[in-house]
Scaffold this motif. Structure first.
Motif, PDB file in Angstrom:
ATOM      1  N   GLU A  41       0.834  -1.208   0.000  1.00 40.92           N
ATOM      2  CA  GLU A  41       0.000   0.000   0.000  1.00 40.92           C
ATOM      3  C   GLU A  41       0.867   1.255   0.000  1.00 40.92           C
ATOM      4  OE1 GLU A  41      -3.357   0.368  -0.446  1.00 40.92           O
ATOM      5  OE2 GLU A  41      -3.155  -1.756  -0.929  1.00 40.92           O
ATOM      6  N   ALA A  42       2.004   1.205   0.690  1.00 39.65           N
ATOM      7  CA  ALA A  42       2.910   2.358   0.718  1.00 39.65           C
ATOM      8  C   ALA A  42       3.479   2.638  -0.676  1.00 39.65           C
ATOM      9  CB  ALA A  42       4.052   2.109   1.710  1.00 39.65           C
ATOM     10  N   GLN A  43       3.845   1.610  -1.401  1.00 36.43           N
ATOM     11  CA  GLN A  43       4.363   1.787  -2.759  1.00 36.43           C
ATOM     12  C   GLN A  43       3.281   2.335  -3.686  1.00 36.43           C
ATOM     13  OE1 GLN A  43       5.751  -2.335  -2.927  1.00 36.43           O
ATOM     14  NE2 GLN A  43       7.787  -1.562  -3.485  1.00 36.43           N
ATOM     15  N   LYS A  44       2.071   1.806  -3.558  1.00 35.80           N
ATOM     16  CA  LYS A  44       0.958   2.293  -4.385  1.00 35.80           C
ATOM     17  C   LYS A  44       0.671   3.762  -4.073  1.00 35.80           C
ATOM     18  CE  LYS A  44      -1.300  -2.173  -4.962  1.00 35.80           C
ATOM     19  NZ  LYS A  44      -2.499  -2.960  -4.688  1.00 35.80           N
ATOM     20  N   THR A  45       0.741   4.121  -2.800  1.00 32.82           N
ATOM     21  CA  THR A  45       0.511   5.510  -2.403  1.00 32.82           C
ATOM     22  C   THR A  45       1.545   6.434  -3.038  1.00 32.82           C
ATOM     23  OG1 THR A  45      -0.529   4.856  -0.325  1.00 32.82           O
ATOM     24  CG2 THR A  45       0.385   7.081  -0.424  1.00 32.82           C
ATOM     25  N   LEU A  46       2.789   6.017  -3.085  1.00 30.69           N
ATOM     26  CA  LEU A  46       3.838   6.832  -3.713  1.00 30.69           C
ATOM     27  C   LEU A  46       3.560   7.038  -5.201  1.00 30.69           C
ATOM     28  CD1 LEU A  46       7.073   5.434  -2.041  1.00 30.69           C
ATOM     29  CD2 LEU A  46       6.037   7.689  -1.709  1.00 30.69           C
ATOM     30  N   VAL A  47       3.108   5.997  -5.880  1.00 29.68           N
ATOM     31  CA  VAL A  47       2.776   6.130  -7.304  1.00 29.68           C
ATOM     32  C   VAL A  47       1.617   7.094  -7.468  1.00 29.68           C
ATOM     33  CG1 VAL A  47       1.946   4.914  -9.357  1.00 29.68           C
ATOM     34  CG2 VAL A  47       3.676   3.850  -7.903  1.00 29.68           C
ATOM     35  N   TRP A  48       0.558   6.927  -6.650  1.00 35.68           N
ATOM     36  CA  TRP A  48      -0.588   7.830  -6.727  1.00 35.68           C
ATOM     37  C   TRP A  48      -0.170   9.276  -6.477  1.00 35.68           C
ATOM     38  CZ3 TRP A  48      -4.968   7.345  -9.022  1.00 35.68           C
ATOM     39  CH2 TRP A  48      -5.592   6.107  -9.149  1.00 35.68           C
ATOM     40  N   GLN A  49       0.730   9.499  -5.519  1.00 38.23           N
ATOM     41  CA  GLN A  49       1.191  10.857  -5.219  1.00 38.23           C
ATOM     42  C   GLN A  49       1.911  11.451  -6.417  1.00 38.23           C
ATOM     43  OE1 GLN A  49       3.469  10.244  -1.634  1.00 38.23           O
ATOM     44  NE2 GLN A  49       1.678  10.488  -0.322  1.00 38.23           N
ATOM     45  N   ARG A  50       2.752  10.658  -7.075  1.00 36.88           N
ATOM     46  CA  ARG A  50       3.453  11.148  -8.266  1.00 36.88           C
ATOM     47  C   ARG A  50       2.469  11.472  -9.378  1.00 36.88           C
ATOM     48  NH1 ARG A  50       4.831   8.891 -12.759  1.00 36.88           N
ATOM     49  NH2 ARG A  50       4.597   6.754 -12.057  1.00 36.88           N
ATOM     50  N   LEU A  51       1.476  10.606  -9.583  1.00 37.27           N
ATOM     51  CA  LEU A  51       0.487  10.846 -10.634  1.00 37.27           C
ATOM     52  C   LEU A  51      -0.358  12.080 -10.330  1.00 37.27           C
ATOM     53  CD1 LEU A  51      -0.666   7.170 -11.289  1.00 37.27           C
ATOM     54  CD2 LEU A  51       0.914   8.553 -12.667  1.00 37.27           C
ATOM     55  N   ASN A  52      -0.734  12.262  -9.077  1.00 33.43           N
ATOM     56  CA  ASN A  52      -1.509  13.447  -8.703  1.00 33.43           C
ATOM     57  C   ASN A  52      -0.692  14.725  -8.868  1.00 33.43           C
ATOM     58  OD1 ASN A  52      -3.940  12.181  -8.113  1.00 33.43           O
ATOM     59  ND2 ASN A  52      -3.299  11.701  -6.022  1.00 33.43           N
ATOM     60  N   SER A  53       0.603  14.661  -8.540  1.00 32.80           N
ATOM     61  CA  SER A  53       1.481  15.807  -8.727  1.00 32.80           C
ATOM     62  C   SER A  53       1.610  16.152 -10.209  1.00 32.80           C
ATOM     63  CB  SER A  53       2.856  15.511  -8.127  1.00 32.80           C
ATOM     64  OG  SER A  53       3.734  16.565  -8.367  1.00 32.80           O
ATOM     65  N   LEU A  54       1.748  15.130 -11.042  1.00 30.00           N
ATOM     66  CA  LEU A  54       1.818  15.340 -12.488  1.00 30.00           C
ATOM     67  C   LEU A  54       0.532  15.985 -12.997  1.00 30.00           C
ATOM     68  CD1 LEU A  54       3.164  14.929 -15.269  1.00 30.00           C
ATOM     69  CD2 LEU A  54       2.134  12.638 -15.294  1.00 30.00           C
ATOM     70  N   LEU A  55      -0.598  15.509 -12.517  1.00 29.91           N
ATOM     71  CA  LEU A  55      -1.885  16.070 -12.928  1.00 29.91           C
ATOM     72  C   LEU A  55      -1.991  17.548 -12.545  1.00 29.91           C
ATOM     73  CD1 LEU A  55      -4.730  15.676 -14.112  1.00 29.91           C
ATOM     74  CD2 LEU A  55      -5.463  14.991 -11.816  1.00 29.91           C
ATOM     75  N   ARG A  56      -1.589  17.897 -11.320  1.00 27.69           N
ATOM     76  CA  ARG A  56      -1.625  19.298 -10.886  1.00 27.69           C
ATOM     77  C   ARG A  56      -0.712  20.159 -11.748  1.00 27.69           C
ATOM     78  NH1 ARG A  56      -1.836  16.794  -5.934  1.00 27.69           N
ATOM     79  NH2 ARG A  56       0.408  16.971  -5.634  1.00 27.69           N
ATOM     80  N   THR A  57       0.468  19.646 -12.079  1.00 28.09           N
ATOM     81  CA  THR A  57       1.410  20.397 -12.904  1.00 28.09           C
ATOM     82  C   THR A  57       0.849  20.640 -14.294  1.00 28.09           C
ATOM     83  OG1 THR A  57       3.293  19.506 -11.690  1.00 28.09           O
ATOM     84  CG2 THR A  57       3.739  20.390 -13.889  1.00 28.09           C
ATOM     85  N   VAL A  58       0.332  19.595 -14.892  1.00 30.26           N
ATOM     86  CA  VAL A  58      -0.221  19.713 -16.250  1.00 30.26           C
ATOM     87  C   VAL A  58      -1.427  20.644 -16.261  1.00 30.26           C
ATOM     88  CG1 VAL A  58      -1.355  18.447 -18.116  1.00 30.26           C
ATOM     89  CG2 VAL A  58       0.679  17.510 -17.040  1.00 30.26           C
ATOM     90  N   MET A  59      -2.337  20.452 -15.325  1.00 24.33           N
ATOM     91  CA  MET A  59      -3.542  21.293 -15.271  1.00 24.33           C
ATOM     92  C   MET A  59      -3.181  22.740 -14.975  1.00 24.33           C
ATOM     93  SD  MET A  59      -5.909  19.336 -16.175  1.00 24.33           S
ATOM     94  CE  MET A  59      -7.386  20.221 -15.791  1.00 24.33           C
ATOM     95  N   GLY A  60      -2.139  22.933 -14.154  1.00 19.12           N
ATOM     96  CA  GLY A  60      -1.702  24.289 -13.835  1.00 19.12           C
ATOM     97  C   GLY A  60      -1.183  25.045 -15.042  1.00 19.12           C
ATOM     98  N   ASN A  61      -0.754  24.326 -16.067  1.00 19.10           N
ATOM     99  CA  ASN A  61      -0.296  24.961 -17.288  1.00 19.10           C
ATOM    100  C   ASN A  61      -1.467  25.495 -18.125  1.00 19.10           C
ATOM    101  OD1 ASN A  61       2.435  24.482 -16.838  1.00 19.10           O
ATOM    102  ND2 ASN A  61       2.340  22.478 -17.792  1.00 19.10           N
ATOM    103  N   TYR A  62      -2.658  25.002 -17.861  1.00 22.68           N
ATOM    104  CA  TYR A  62      -3.834  25.390 -18.648  1.00 22.68           C
ATOM    105  C   TYR A  62      -4.889  26.149 -17.855  1.00 22.68           C
ATOM    106  CZ  TYR A  62      -1.853  22.186 -22.024  1.00 22.68           C
ATOM    107  OH  TYR A  62      -1.006  21.574 -22.907  1.00 22.68           O
ATOM    108  N   PHE A  63      -4.930  25.914 -16.551  1.00 23.71           N
ATOM    109  CA  PHE A  63      -5.951  26.523 -15.704  1.00 23.71           C
ATOM    110  C   PHE A  63      -5.311  27.071 -14.442  1.00 23.71           C
ATOM    111  CE2 PHE A  63      -7.907  22.928 -17.940  1.00 23.71           C
ATOM    112  CZ  PHE A  63      -8.946  23.586 -18.596  1.00 23.71           C
ATOM    113  N   VAL A  64      -5.941  28.058 -13.854  1.00 24.90           N
ATOM    114  CA  VAL A  64      -5.515  28.553 -12.555  1.00 24.90           C
ATOM    115  C   VAL A  64      -6.109  27.608 -11.525  1.00 24.90           C
ATOM    116  CG1 VAL A  64      -5.624  30.446 -10.905  1.00 24.90           C
ATOM    117  CG2 VAL A  64      -5.430  30.921 -13.353  1.00 24.90           C
ATOM    118  N   VAL A  65      -5.227  26.921 -10.801  1.00 22.93           N
ATOM    119  CA  VAL A  65      -5.686  25.928  -9.822  1.00 22.93           C
ATOM    120  C   VAL A  65      -5.442  26.472  -8.439  1.00 22.93           C
ATOM    121  CG1 VAL A  65      -5.391  23.563  -8.989  1.00 22.93           C
ATOM    122  CG2 VAL A  65      -5.152  24.074 -11.420  1.00 22.93           C
TER     123      VAL A  65
END
Length: 65
Positions: A41-65
Motif C-alpha cells: 500500500e505504501a508503494q501504491k501511495t507513492l505512485v498515486w502521489q506522483r500521478l496526482n502531482s503530475l496532474l496538478r502540474t499539467v492542469m496548472g499549465n492550462y488553468f488557474v488551480v
C-alpha cells in the motif's frame, strides 16, 4: 484523480504494449504496471502521489488551480 490505493490508476488506454516505457493512458512506468499487484500500500501511495502531482502540474499549465 483519486488517491484510493486499492484501485489501479489504469484507464484502459494502454500504450506499453506498443513499446512505450510510460503509458500514455495512466502515466505509469512499465515496471509500475507490471508490478502493481505486488506493490505494498505504501508503494501504491507513492505512485498515486506522483500521478496526482503530475496532474496538478499539467492542469496548472492550462488553468488557474
Amino acid at each position: 484523480m483519486t488517491t484510493t490505493t486499492s484501485r489501479t490508476p489504469c484507464i484502459g488506454v494502454c500504450s506499453t504494449t506498443f513499446g512505450d516505457t510510460v503509458c500514455r493512458g495512466c502515466k505509469r512506468f512499465l515496471h509500475e504496471i507490471v508490478d502493481w499487484n505486488r506493490y505494498t500500500e505504501a508503494q501504491k501511495t507513492l505512485v498515486w502521489q506522483r500521478l496526482n502531482s503530475l496532474l496538478r502540474t499539467v492542469m496548472g499549465n492550462y488553468f488557474v488551480v
